[in-house]
Motif scaffolding. Structure first.
Motif, PDB file in Angstrom:
ATOM      1  N   GLY A 175     -15.486   2.205   2.824  1.00 27.92           N
ATOM      2  CA  GLY A 175     -16.613   2.878   2.153  1.00 27.92           C
ATOM      3  C   GLY A 175     -17.813   1.984   1.909  1.00 27.92           C
ATOM      4  O   GLY A 175     -18.934   2.474   1.805  1.00 27.92           O
ATOM      5  N   HIS A 176     -17.584   0.654   1.827  1.00 29.65           N
ATOM      6  CA  HIS A 176     -18.703  -0.244   1.523  1.00 29.65           C
ATOM      7  C   HIS A 176     -19.434  -0.756   2.764  1.00 29.65           C
ATOM      8  O   HIS A 176     -20.388  -1.506   2.652  1.00 29.65           O
ATOM      9  CB  HIS A 176     -18.221  -1.434   0.679  1.00 29.65           C
ATOM     10  CG  HIS A 176     -17.575  -1.020  -0.621  1.00 29.65           C
ATOM     11  ND1 HIS A 176     -17.271  -1.897  -1.620  1.00 29.65           N
ATOM     12  CD2 HIS A 176     -17.170   0.187  -1.074  1.00 29.65           C
ATOM     13  CE1 HIS A 176     -16.709  -1.251  -2.634  1.00 29.65           C
ATOM     14  NE2 HIS A 176     -16.630   0.019  -2.312  1.00 29.65           N
ATOM     15  N   LEU A 177     -18.979  -0.348   3.963  1.00 30.64           N
ATOM     16  CA  LEU A 177     -19.683  -0.737   5.198  1.00 30.64           C
ATOM     17  C   LEU A 177     -20.798   0.269   5.471  1.00 30.64           C
ATOM     18  O   LEU A 177     -20.681   1.426   5.084  1.00 30.64           O
ATOM     19  CB  LEU A 177     -18.713  -0.739   6.392  1.00 30.64           C
ATOM     20  CG  LEU A 177     -17.683  -1.854   6.483  1.00 30.64           C
ATOM     21  CD1 LEU A 177     -16.772  -1.614   7.697  1.00 30.64           C
ATOM     22  CD2 LEU A 177     -18.357  -3.219   6.594  1.00 30.64           C
ATOM     23  N   VAL A 182     -15.501   4.968   7.269  1.00 32.28           N
ATOM     24  CA  VAL A 182     -14.337   4.802   8.134  1.00 32.28           C
ATOM     25  C   VAL A 182     -13.243   4.039   7.394  1.00 32.28           C
ATOM     26  O   VAL A 182     -13.494   2.968   6.835  1.00 32.28           O
ATOM     27  CB  VAL A 182     -14.722   4.024   9.410  1.00 32.28           C
ATOM     28  CG1 VAL A 182     -13.505   3.827  10.304  1.00 32.28           C
ATOM     29  CG2 VAL A 182     -15.800   4.763  10.160  1.00 32.28           C
ATOM     30  N   ASP A 183     -12.036   4.586   7.383  1.00 34.61           N
ATOM     31  CA  ASP A 183     -10.876   3.921   6.776  1.00 34.61           C
ATOM     32  C   ASP A 183      -9.812   3.742   7.859  1.00 34.61           C
ATOM     33  O   ASP A 183      -9.747   4.527   8.812  1.00 34.61           O
ATOM     34  CB  ASP A 183     -10.284   4.770   5.646  1.00 34.61           C
ATOM     35  CG  ASP A 183     -11.322   5.225   4.623  1.00 34.61           C
ATOM     36  OD1 ASP A 183     -12.324   4.527   4.448  1.00 34.61           O
ATOM     37  OD2 ASP A 183     -11.108   6.295   4.020  1.00 34.61           O
ATOM     38  N   LEU A 184      -8.992   2.708   7.691  1.00 34.24           N
ATOM     39  CA  LEU A 184      -7.897   2.474   8.644  1.00 34.24           C
ATOM     40  C   LEU A 184      -6.558   2.532   7.918  1.00 34.24           C
ATOM     41  O   LEU A 184      -6.324   1.786   6.969  1.00 34.24           O
ATOM     42  CB  LEU A 184      -8.057   1.086   9.293  1.00 34.24           C
ATOM     43  CG  LEU A 184      -6.865   0.601  10.126  1.00 34.24           C
ATOM     44  CD1 LEU A 184      -6.585   1.524  11.313  1.00 34.24           C
ATOM     45  CD2 LEU A 184      -7.084  -0.833  10.623  1.00 34.24           C
ATOM     46  N   LEU A 185      -5.685   3.434   8.404  1.00 34.70           N
ATOM     47  CA  LEU A 185      -4.319   3.539   7.872  1.00 34.70           C
ATOM     48  C   LEU A 185      -3.352   2.994   8.917  1.00 34.70           C
ATOM     49  O   LEU A 185      -3.394   3.411  10.076  1.00 34.70           O
ATOM     50  CB  LEU A 185      -3.974   5.009   7.593  1.00 34.70           C
ATOM     51  CG  LEU A 185      -2.509   5.274   7.207  1.00 34.70           C
ATOM     52  CD1 LEU A 185      -2.206   4.756   5.800  1.00 34.70           C
ATOM     53  CD2 LEU A 185      -2.171   6.770   7.297  1.00 34.70           C
ATOM     54  N   ARG A 195     -12.331   8.940   9.949  1.00 33.05           N
ATOM     55  CA  ARG A 195     -13.784   8.799  10.040  1.00 33.05           C
ATOM     56  C   ARG A 195     -14.436  10.047   9.437  1.00 33.05           C
ATOM     57  O   ARG A 195     -14.068  11.172   9.769  1.00 33.05           O
ATOM     58  CB  ARG A 195     -14.150   8.682  11.520  1.00 33.05           C
ATOM     59  CG  ARG A 195     -15.590   8.329  11.810  1.00 33.05           C
ATOM     60  CD  ARG A 195     -15.772   8.123  13.315  1.00 33.05           C
ATOM     61  NE  ARG A 195     -15.059   6.942  13.793  1.00 33.05           N
ATOM     62  CZ  ARG A 195     -15.565   5.710  13.778  1.00 33.05           C
ATOM     63  NH1 ARG A 195     -16.791   5.491  13.348  1.00 33.05           N
ATOM     64  NH2 ARG A 195     -14.866   4.689  14.229  1.00 33.05           N
ATOM     65  N   ALA A 196     -15.379   9.834   8.530  1.00 33.08           N
ATOM     66  CA  ALA A 196     -16.114  10.968   7.949  1.00 33.08           C
ATOM     67  C   ALA A 196     -17.585  10.583   7.899  1.00 33.08           C
ATOM     68  O   ALA A 196     -17.908   9.389   7.842  1.00 33.08           O
ATOM     69  CB  ALA A 196     -15.606  11.261   6.536  1.00 33.08           C
ATOM     70  N   PRO A 197     -18.456  11.574   7.913  1.00 32.13           N
ATOM     71  CA  PRO A 197     -19.872  11.234   7.805  1.00 32.13           C
ATOM     72  C   PRO A 197     -20.161  10.601   6.452  1.00 32.13           C
ATOM     73  O   PRO A 197     -19.553  10.983   5.446  1.00 32.13           O
ATOM     74  CB  PRO A 197     -20.594  12.583   7.931  1.00 32.13           C
ATOM     75  CG  PRO A 197     -19.556  13.618   7.698  1.00 32.13           C
ATOM     76  CD  PRO A 197     -18.233  13.017   8.020  1.00 32.13           C
TER      77      PRO A 197
END
Ligand SMILES: Nc1ncnc2c1ncn2[C@@H]1O[C@H](COP(=O)(O)OP(=O)(O)O)[C@@H](O)[C@H]1O
Ligand SMILES: Cc1ncc(COP(=O)(O)O)c(N)n1
Length: 265
Positions: A175-177, A182-185, A195-197
């Motif tokens: 969230g801070h980029l 984009v998050d990675l699980l 991935r979300a807008p």
């Protein structure tokens, strides 16, 4: 049967993060929310004006009251403040037969410390090993694992470094980029990119608490970790899109966005 979900976290008097965000998220996702309060913060849209830990015996007693009588289908942890509380909560989770989502809360959005520096080692060696899913943001990854994530391509290295401490899964929150949210699980073998807008909304207080509570709620309903995280990402994305101004600073995400848009499920 409505599943029971327990949050072990700090109180945010402003109602946007912490215990308050967790219980609102649980209501919105159709589970019964319960709470063990670890600390009380005097907090609003401008920052944290004060924080007081609860005695460790109070945290143990709250936890036992809930688990021994009511039972839990998932546990979520947030602000744990001190090494003593981190270790007590890790021990309680180890003795509970339910998945645990560990949000290793370090600092607030305003940069106020919510975890003592002396507690980091207990997070690494006691808490992360009992986590089903750990959900660090990029500052927490740097603090815990010493990995700086400057772009999406660094998230894989960050995930591996956190997994080395023993959680079954890690969700690295990007969230801070800049750019898409984009998050990675990953569990070290499977990899899921979420991935979300990015919503250009400064009112994002409570995003991390909301996401972790949503994951716990979906796990309690019987979903797999990848299913639970995908559903939680959907929920937090909508909540960020609907975040609203409150006070003079950073307002909260809207936990009730699905009630207002009629898309609750
Ligand atoms: N502006 C935004 N638009 C959409 N999603 C966001 C935004 N900011 C954060 N998110 C998402 O909210 C979740 C919480 O992430 P993050 O803000 O990195 O955590 P934390 O609140 O712990 O600092 C993640 O899924 C992240 O991708
Ligand atoms: C009591 C408490 N717990 C956690 C957070 C982190 O909030 P966020 O979800 O914005 O990272 C907070 N600000 N206050």
């Amino acid at each position: 049967m409505i599943p029971n979900v327990l949050t072990v976290a700090g109180s945010d008097s402003g109602g946007g993060a912490g215990i308050q965000a967790d219980l609102k998220t649980m209501l919105a996702l159709g589970v019964h929310g319960m709470s063990v309060v670890t600390a009380v913060t005097a907090q609003n849209s401008l920052g944290v004006q004060g924080a007081w830990e609860l005695p460790v015996e109070s945290v143990r007693a709250q936890y036992r009251s809930v688990v021994d009588d009511i039972g839990v289908q998932a546990v979520k942890t947030g602000m744990l403040a001190s090494a003593e509380l981190v270790e007590a909560v890790a021990e309680l989770i180890a003795g509970t037969d339910a998945p645990a989502v560990v949000d290793p809360v370090g600092v607030s959005k305003h940069g106020d410390a919510l975890l003592a520096a002396s507690a980091l080692d207990s997070v690494r060696t006691k808490l992360l090993p009992v986590a089903t899913v750990a959900t660090p943001n990029l500052d927490e990854v740097a603090q815990i694992a010493g990995v700086r994530v400057e772009a999406e391509r660094d998230m894989r290295t960050a995930a591996a470094a956190v997994l080395a401490y023993g959680p079954r899964w890690v969700l690295i929150k990007g969230g801070h980029l800049p750019g898409d949210a984009v998050d990675l699980l990953t569990d070290g073998s499977e990899e899921h990119w979420l991935r979300a807008p990015r919503h250009d909304n400064r009112h994002t207080h409570g995003t991390g608490c909301t996401l972790a509570s949503a994951v716990a709620s979906q796990l309690a309903k019987g979903q797999s970790v990848p299913e639970a995280v995908a559903a939680a990402k959907d929920y937090v994305t909508g909540a960020v899109a609907a975040g609203f101004a409150l006070g003079g600073g950073i307002g909260p995400v809207d936990h009730g966005w699905r009630f207002r848009t009629g898309t609750e499920r």
